[in-house]
Design an enzyme around this catalytic site. Structure first.
Site, PDB file in Angstrom:
ATOM      1  N   GLY A  93     -11.460   4.340   0.664  1.00  9.18           N
ATOM      2  CA  GLY A  93     -12.425   5.125   1.438  1.00  9.18           C
ATOM      3  C   GLY A  93     -13.670   4.369   1.838  1.00  9.18           C
TER       4      GLY A  93
ATOM      5  N   HIS B 139      -6.343 -20.825  11.229  1.00 16.68           N
ATOM      6  CA  HIS B 139      -7.731 -21.182  10.904  1.00 16.68           C
ATOM      7  C   HIS B 139      -8.455 -20.025  10.202  1.00 16.68           C
ATOM      8  CE1 HIS B 139     -11.852 -22.582  11.088  1.00 16.68           C
ATOM      9  NE2 HIS B 139     -12.147 -21.379  11.537  1.00 16.68           N
TER      10      HIS B 139
ATOM     11  N   ASP C 123       0.857  -1.186   0.000  1.00 20.43           N
ATOM     12  CA  ASP C 123       0.000   0.000   0.000  1.00 20.43           C
ATOM     13  C   ASP C 123       0.893   1.237   0.000  1.00 20.43           C
ATOM     14  OD1 ASP C 123       0.961   0.202   2.535  1.00 20.43           O
ATOM     15  OD2 ASP C 123      -0.920  -0.213   3.544  1.00 20.43           O
ATOM     16  N   SER C 124       0.294   2.403  -0.109  1.00 16.76           N
ATOM     17  CA  SER C 124       1.100   3.614  -0.317  1.00 16.76           C
ATOM     18  C   SER C 124       1.612   4.228   0.977  1.00 16.76           C
ATOM     19  CB  SER C 124       0.261   4.662  -1.043  1.00 16.76           C
ATOM     20  OG  SER C 124      -0.739   5.158  -0.174  1.00 16.76           O
TER      21      SER C 124
ATOM     22  N   GLY D  25      -0.411   5.962   2.791  1.00 12.43           N
ATOM     23  CA  GLY D  25      -1.338   7.071   3.038  1.00 12.43           C
ATOM     24  C   GLY D  25      -2.298   6.795   4.179  1.00 12.43           C
ATOM     25  N   PHE D  26      -2.874   5.603   4.214  1.00 13.74           N
ATOM     26  CA  PHE D  26      -3.875   5.297   5.240  1.00 13.74           C
ATOM     27  C   PHE D  26      -3.262   5.404   6.636  1.00 13.74           C
ATOM     28  CE2 PHE D  26      -6.156   2.354   8.029  1.00 13.74           C
ATOM     29  CZ  PHE D  26      -7.439   2.863   7.912  1.00 13.74           C
TER      30      PHE D  26
ATOM     31  N   ASP E  14      -8.286  -7.098   0.829  1.00 15.36           N
ATOM     32  CA  ASP E  14      -7.311  -7.328   1.902  1.00 15.36           C
ATOM     33  C   ASP E  14      -7.889  -6.786   3.197  1.00 15.36           C
ATOM     34  OD1 ASP E  14      -5.558  -4.814   3.129  1.00 15.36           O
ATOM     35  OD2 ASP E  14      -6.718  -4.334   1.343  1.00 15.36           O
TER      36      ASP E  14
ATOM     37  N   CYS F 242      -8.723 -27.532   7.832  1.00 16.15           N
ATOM     38  CA  CYS F 242      -7.418 -26.873   7.989  1.00 16.15           C
ATOM     39  C   CYS F 242      -6.592 -27.607   9.050  1.00 16.15           C
ATOM     40  CB  CYS F 242      -7.603 -25.401   8.366  1.00 16.15           C
ATOM     41  SG  CYS F 242      -7.985 -25.094  10.110  1.00 16.15           S
TER      42      CYS F 242
ATOM     43  N   CYS G 184      -8.031 -27.351  12.633  1.00 17.89           N
ATOM     44  CA  CYS G 184      -9.244 -28.135  12.903  1.00 17.89           C
ATOM     45  C   CYS G 184      -8.984 -29.646  12.836  1.00 17.89           C
ATOM     46  CB  CYS G 184     -10.352 -27.733  11.926  1.00 17.89           C
ATOM     47  SG  CYS G 184     -10.949 -26.051  12.239  1.00 17.89           S
TER      48      CYS G 184
ATOM     49  N   ASP H  45      -2.493   8.523  -1.848  1.00 19.65           N
ATOM     50  CA  ASP H  45      -3.767   9.245  -1.897  1.00 19.65           C
ATOM     51  C   ASP H  45      -4.085   9.825  -0.532  1.00 19.65           C
ATOM     52  OD1 ASP H  45      -4.132   6.730  -0.689  1.00 19.65           O
ATOM     53  OD2 ASP H  45      -6.263   6.702  -1.176  1.00 19.65           O
TER      54      ASP H  45
ATOM     55  N   CYS I 217     -14.415 -27.842   8.630  1.00 16.29           N
ATOM     56  CA  CYS I 217     -13.154 -27.275   8.119  1.00 16.29           C
ATOM     57  C   CYS I 217     -12.057 -28.337   8.158  1.00 16.29           C
ATOM     58  CB  CYS I 217     -12.747 -26.072   8.970  1.00 16.29           C
ATOM     59  SG  CYS I 217     -11.192 -25.314   8.470  1.00 16.29           S
TER      60      CYS I 217
END
Length: 378
Positions: A217, A336, A93-94, A96-97, A267, A307, A310, A147, A305
């Protein structure tokens, strides 16, 4: 071009897209959930485990890696892939967040943003050019334009100014990007809940011909119906032949609803964050394994499940580990939750292939409990 998108099929029932994104470090099928590895690691998971559970792309964070260990060290190591021993695709990511969410003391100007390091308090400055330099050094397959991330809710005037600044910054990012042959740069559509501003942002950014587009946003506190409404009018503004990424979304209902609205990539830190609190996603809904009722429950977390967690460990054992703050407990819950979402996206892709994503949504919502009044969501 470093990043290309291949449309494989459109679901007749919903219009959702089954596709493939091709990157310099392999291809991944979409719709896809990307686990978040903020500091070049998905918390408590090894790259080998992520690969085994079906993760094909992970996300890392420009802001955090800039602060530590520093993009120069990552570059010296041969880039992020070599540094963390991950052979699949990576998106950064940039930053910015984080600048807007972690720092109370920030000053936005045309050149960039002045703010304070959330760890040391030292003064820092991040601009479109600096964000591109850091990401070029990190060497991810997909980079994000720098951004402005406005708060929710925001007045139309504030949002309009923000959208226009984001467009100007996007142009500067394109000019500063030094590795377009092996790193794809995505533009970010902003505009909050305002349809006219989303249109303006999409018009500006699609005219710059980025290899892919993100919708930013959202998932910032607005109700789910507002998010879906914004996606309804924003996604159709984006080019069909390029990947579409909805940033920061990771609850099971939103992954399905986003896919139905034409999103390819998602994500979120949600599955790893709640795992460390002992909260698990299961086919029957949310399970908080810390609760006393699981002290003598020797069933797996989710009987549907398969996995690693589990197949091998009981609710009682995992509760004991989590209550005792044992790292192994957090590893098992994290494994999990990530597996659950990656498997959910496999099921979404299969449903698109079979033209039944609408039916799948109904079945999943019913079983998960999203249709119940007062349903507990994440």
């Amino acid at each position: 071009m470093a990043i290309t998108y291949e449309l494989i099929k459109t679901c007749k029932q919903t219009g959702a897209r089954l596709g493939k994104v091709h990157t310099p470090h392999g291809s991944f099928e979409t719709p896809m959930f990307m686990p978040v590895g903020t500091l070049a690691t998905v918390k408590t998971m090894s790259p080998e485990e992520l690969e085994r559970m079906g993760a094909q792309i992970i996300l890392s964070n420009t802001y955090h890696l800039w602060l530590r260990p520093g993009e120069d060290i990552v570059e010296e190591a041969g880039g992020l892939h070599k540094f963390m021993n991950w052979n699949g695709s990576i998106l950064t990511d940039s930053g910015g967040f984080q600048v807007f969410s972690l720092s109370d003391l920030r000053q936005i100007e045309e050149e960039g943003v002045h703010f304070r390091n959330h760890i040391s308090g030292e003064k820092l400055f991040l601009s479109p050019e600096k964000a591109m330099h850091i990401q070029n050094s990190l060497g991810a397959d997909i980079m994000m334009a720098f951004d402005e991330c406005p708060p929710y809710p925001a007045e139309h005037k504030y949002m309009k100014d923000s959208v226009e600044r984001t467009s100007r910054w996007a142009e500067r990012c394109l000019e500063a990007h030094k590795r377009p042959h092996d790193q794809g740069l995505f533009g970010i559509i902003q505009g909050g809940e305002y349809e006219d501003l989303r249109q303006q942002s999409a018009r500006d950014l699609t005219s710059m011909d980025f290899p892919g587009y993100a919708i930013g946003g959202l998932s910032v506190g607005e109700p789910k119906d507002v998010m879906n409404r914004v996606l309804d009018f924003t996604t159709p503004l984006l080019p069909d032949q390029k990947p579409r990424y909805l940033m920061g979304v990771g609850s099971p209902d939103s992954l399905i609803d986003g896919s139905i609205r034409g999103i390819d990539m998602f994500d979120c830190v949600l599955p790893t964050r709640i795992a460390r609190n002992g909260t698990l996603m299961t086919s029957q809904g949310r399970l908080v394994v810390r609760n006393a009722k699981y002290a003598r429950d020797f069933r797996p977390i989710d009987e549907n499940c398969d996995c690693h967690t589990c197949r091998n460990y009981s609710r009682a054992y995992i509760r004991h580990l989590v209550k005792a703050n044992e790292t192994f407990g957090f590893r098992l819950t994290t494994y999990h939750n990530l597996y659950f979402l990656l498997n959910l996206m496999r099921q979404v892709r299969e449903a698109i292939r079979e033209d039944r994503l609408g039916d799948f949504r109904e079945e999943f919502f019913e079983q998960y409990g999203f249709n119940k009044p007062n349903a507990k969501n994440f």
